[in-house]
Design a protein around this motif. Sequence first.
Motif: not given
Length: 349
Positions: A167, A170-171, A173, A286, A293-294
């Motif tokens: 996660h 992804r934060q 990205a 986060s 997704p995680d």
Amino acid sequence: MNQTTMSAVRWHGRGDVRYETVPRASSPGPGEIRVHVAWCGLCGSDVHEYLHGPFQVPVQPHPTTKQSAPITLGHEISGWVDAIGPRVSGLRHGDLVVLNALLPCERCAPCGRGEVHLCTALGHLGMSADGGLAGFVTVPAAMAVPVPSHVPSEVAALAEPFAVAVHMVRQAAAARGPRAVVVGAGAIGLATALLLRAEGTEVRLVDVAGLRLAHARELGFAAGKPEDDHGSWPLVFECSGAEGGLSLAVGLGEPGGLLVLAGLPAAPARVDAAAIVLRELRLVGSMSHLVEPDLRPAVDFLAAHPGEAARLITGRVPLADAVSGGLDVLAGPDRGRHAKVLVRVGARD
Ligand SMILES: [Zn+2]
Ligand SMILES: [Zn+2]
């Protein structure tokens, strides 16, 4: 121990976590499964709750879970499907699974958008509902992700901290540059570093504890103390939650850099706001993780790199010793020796 009871490690109050016999986790209702716990990791949040709580453990009934203390701790769970309730598909008895730790209300605005990790009445397995430091745990089947059979059950217990790391990544990205520095070389920091390296990112770790730095170097990472010269970085992950962690992270950010914050300081952190303005740093929080997704990509990573991931495990204790050999150790002077301590519940491997 008979068919109607089980052992559990339960939070009763600050400094009062007990190993005791309780009724076995209930038979699963519609949409639920019961999991025979294999391993359950101990987390910094468990130690925090033990030493200084209650923070997340509800003293009054929790609005979503309706439970209150005493509560069974443990949210980093691997185990086998033991019983399956009505209206559950895709899982079979004996499947090895890992569990997402979040229990959203399903009614608030963030839940309506699918951002259940931002639920305004969020419950947590092992904090506001009975968790995995017990022989069995009954949960909504949607919380379970199956694990490929070649992954050892102890490695599977790392899925939750790896999902937190997925996660975080992804934060980030929107960040520029294939270089990142990670503040805090505990389990989350190391998991984040392993994920980033697998994507081809150059990673450095910063920590105050020499033993954690040694562990990071054994895993092949460049690593140093806060006072060392680390240069500046386009991407900074704050995983320590330490008092000076945010300030250190700000100092490491290069102009236009992105800081992803996952550490939870015990008190409001002091930070040089002018440095954020002058270098146009961007800060993003986060919070935990989501299932699809995680957690699922975390399981995929563990399945692809089981040996590398297993090196995060620095201790294993039986359930009966989870307090004296686990929480007390992680609260004591030897905590710097550990990345992840796992509690052996039903596992024999
Ligand atoms: Zn945790
Ligand atoms: Zn909600």
